[in-house]
Design a protein around this motif. Sequence first.
Motif, mmCIF file in Angstrom:
data_model
loop_
_atom_site.group_PDB
_atom_site.id
_atom_site.type_symbol
_atom_site.label_atom_id
_atom_site.label_comp_id
_atom_site.label_asym_id
_atom_site.label_seq_id
_atom_site.Cartn_x
_atom_site.Cartn_y
_atom_site.Cartn_z
ATOM 1 N N MET A 1 0.839 -1.186 0.000
ATOM 2 C CA MET A 1 0.000 0.000 0.000
ATOM 3 C C MET A 1 0.886 1.253 0.000
ATOM 4 O O MET A 1 1.876 1.324 0.706
ATOM 5 C CB MET A 1 -0.921 -0.020 1.204
ATOM 6 C CG MET A 1 -1.856 1.145 1.290
ATOM 7 S SD MET A 1 -2.974 0.989 2.688
ATOM 8 C CE MET A 1 -4.487 1.300 1.859
ATOM 9 N N GLU A 2 0.509 2.217 -0.804
ATOM 10 C CA GLU A 2 1.296 3.440 -0.930
ATOM 11 C C GLU A 2 1.131 4.326 0.303
ATOM 12 O O GLU A 2 0.044 4.460 0.847
ATOM 13 C CB GLU A 2 0.851 4.203 -2.177
ATOM 14 C CG GLU A 2 1.774 5.331 -2.519
ATOM 15 C CD GLU A 2 1.366 6.042 -3.805
ATOM 16 O OE1 GLU A 2 2.010 7.028 -4.132
ATOM 17 O OE2 GLU A 2 0.411 5.603 -4.451
ATOM 18 N N LYS A 3 2.230 4.937 0.730
ATOM 19 C CA LYS A 3 2.238 5.813 1.902
ATOM 20 C C LYS A 3 1.405 7.073 1.630
ATOM 21 O O LYS A 3 1.529 7.685 0.587
ATOM 22 C CB LYS A 3 3.674 6.199 2.234
ATOM 23 C CG LYS A 3 3.800 7.069 3.472
ATOM 24 C CD LYS A 3 5.242 7.351 3.755
ATOM 25 C CE LYS A 3 5.532 8.273 4.897
ATOM 26 N NZ LYS A 3 4.513 8.931 5.595
ATOM 27 N N THR A 4 0.573 7.408 2.607
ATOM 28 C CA THR A 4 -0.222 8.627 2.490
ATOM 29 C C THR A 4 0.382 9.711 3.372
ATOM 30 O O THR A 4 0.997 9.421 4.399
ATOM 31 C CB THR A 4 -1.694 8.394 2.902
ATOM 32 O OG1 THR A 4 -1.718 7.897 4.248
ATOM 33 C CG2 THR A 4 -2.371 7.400 1.988
ATOM 34 N N ASN A 5 0.222 10.943 2.950
ATOM 35 C CA ASN A 5 0.714 12.102 3.687
ATOM 36 C C ASN A 5 -0.388 13.143 3.768
ATOM 37 O O ASN A 5 -1.341 13.125 2.994
ATOM 38 C CB ASN A 5 1.921 12.724 2.977
ATOM 39 C CG ASN A 5 3.107 11.816 2.942
ATOM 40 O OD1 ASN A 5 3.581 11.350 3.978
ATOM 41 N ND2 ASN A 5 3.602 11.537 1.751
ATOM 42 N N PRO A 62 -2.012 9.668 -0.959
ATOM 43 C CA PRO A 62 -0.690 9.402 -1.530
ATOM 44 C C PRO A 62 -0.340 10.533 -2.498
ATOM 45 O O PRO A 62 -1.231 11.146 -3.096
ATOM 46 C CB PRO A 62 -0.864 8.087 -2.291
ATOM 47 C CG PRO A 62 -2.195 7.550 -1.923
ATOM 48 C CD PRO A 62 -2.996 8.669 -1.363
ATOM 49 N N GLU A 63 0.938 10.796 -2.679
ATOM 50 C CA GLU A 63 1.349 11.886 -3.566
ATOM 51 C C GLU A 63 0.812 11.687 -4.981
ATOM 52 O O GLU A 63 0.470 12.650 -5.670
ATOM 53 C CB GLU A 63 2.871 12.036 -3.591
ATOM 54 C CG GLU A 63 3.331 13.280 -4.318
ATOM 55 C CD GLU A 63 4.801 13.586 -4.155
ATOM 56 O OE1 GLU A 63 5.258 14.556 -4.784
ATOM 57 O OE2 GLU A 63 5.495 12.876 -3.405
ATOM 58 N N MET A 64 0.695 10.435 -5.416
ATOM 59 C CA MET A 64 0.186 10.158 -6.765
ATOM 60 C C MET A 64 -1.269 10.590 -6.942
ATOM 61 O O MET A 64 -1.728 10.776 -8.062
ATOM 62 C CB MET A 64 0.304 8.655 -7.083
ATOM 63 C CG MET A 64 1.732 8.213 -7.326
ATOM 64 S SD MET A 64 1.852 6.440 -7.689
ATOM 65 C CE MET A 64 0.624 6.238 -8.943
ATOM 66 N N LEU A 70 -6.625 18.077 -6.937
ATOM 67 C CA LEU A 70 -6.644 19.359 -7.642
ATOM 68 C C LEU A 70 -7.801 19.457 -8.636
ATOM 69 O O LEU A 70 -8.176 20.557 -9.041
ATOM 70 C CB LEU A 70 -5.311 19.595 -8.348
ATOM 71 C CG LEU A 70 -4.130 19.861 -7.415
ATOM 72 C CD1 LEU A 70 -2.818 19.811 -8.181
ATOM 73 C CD2 LEU A 70 -4.292 21.185 -6.700
ATOM 74 N N SER A 71 -8.373 18.322 -9.017
ATOM 75 C CA SER A 71 -9.499 18.349 -9.958
ATOM 76 C C SER A 71 -10.841 18.608 -9.274
ATOM 77 O O SER A 71 -11.849 18.826 -9.942
ATOM 78 C CB SER A 71 -9.576 17.027 -10.735
ATOM 79 O OG SER A 71 -10.011 15.985 -9.885
ATOM 80 N N ILE A 72 -10.859 18.631 -7.944
ATOM 81 C CA ILE A 72 -12.095 18.892 -7.191
ATOM 82 C C ILE A 72 -12.468 20.362 -7.350
ATOM 83 O O ILE A 72 -11.637 21.256 -7.156
ATOM 84 C CB ILE A 72 -11.919 18.541 -5.698
ATOM 85 C CG1 ILE A 72 -11.536 17.071 -5.503
ATOM 86 C CG2 ILE A 72 -13.144 18.917 -4.888
ATOM 87 C CD1 ILE A 72 -12.612 16.071 -5.774
ATOM 88 N N GLY A 84 8.266 20.876 -4.795
ATOM 89 C CA GLY A 84 7.014 20.133 -4.812
ATOM 90 C C GLY A 84 6.138 20.443 -3.627
ATOM 91 O O GLY A 84 6.401 21.383 -2.868
ATOM 92 N N PRO A 85 5.078 19.645 -3.453
ATOM 93 C CA PRO A 85 4.127 19.907 -2.368
ATOM 94 C C PRO A 85 4.770 19.696 -0.999
ATOM 95 O O PRO A 85 5.625 18.823 -0.832
ATOM 96 C CB PRO A 85 3.008 18.904 -2.617
ATOM 97 C CG PRO A 85 3.605 17.839 -3.455
ATOM 98 C CD PRO A 85 4.706 18.477 -4.240
#
Length: 126
Positions: A1-5, A62-64, A70-72, A84-85
Amino acid sequence: MEKTNWYAVFTAFRTEKRVKERLEQAGIENYLPVREVEFERDGQVRRLEIPVISGCIFVHVPEMSLPSVLSILGVIALLRKERGPIVISDKQLDSLRMLCEHAETLEVVNEGLPGESVIGLLLPKK
């Protein structure tokens, strides 16, 4: 599972609550720190929840997944630095949550040290 931030996103003017709803509908974990204010209108006292940080909401993804955030509708941009962010640590966000949850019970203490003034925030003793 990808790390979330945690990331801070900027919203259009006065759209924080609507953006929060849209993020939730999209299944995106988020946090909007709010505070309750009272005001009088037409002889009645009313209560209103307003954002602690105007134009800002925090998302936990996740960063991906940032392009989907951003589309919201109502999301304007990410808080960024040149590369970057900016990632907000879990500890920083937990501190903000605790501060917001206990804001009414915090006491500002001004105790002077020799030659200077120190201001600290303390939770009341139980």
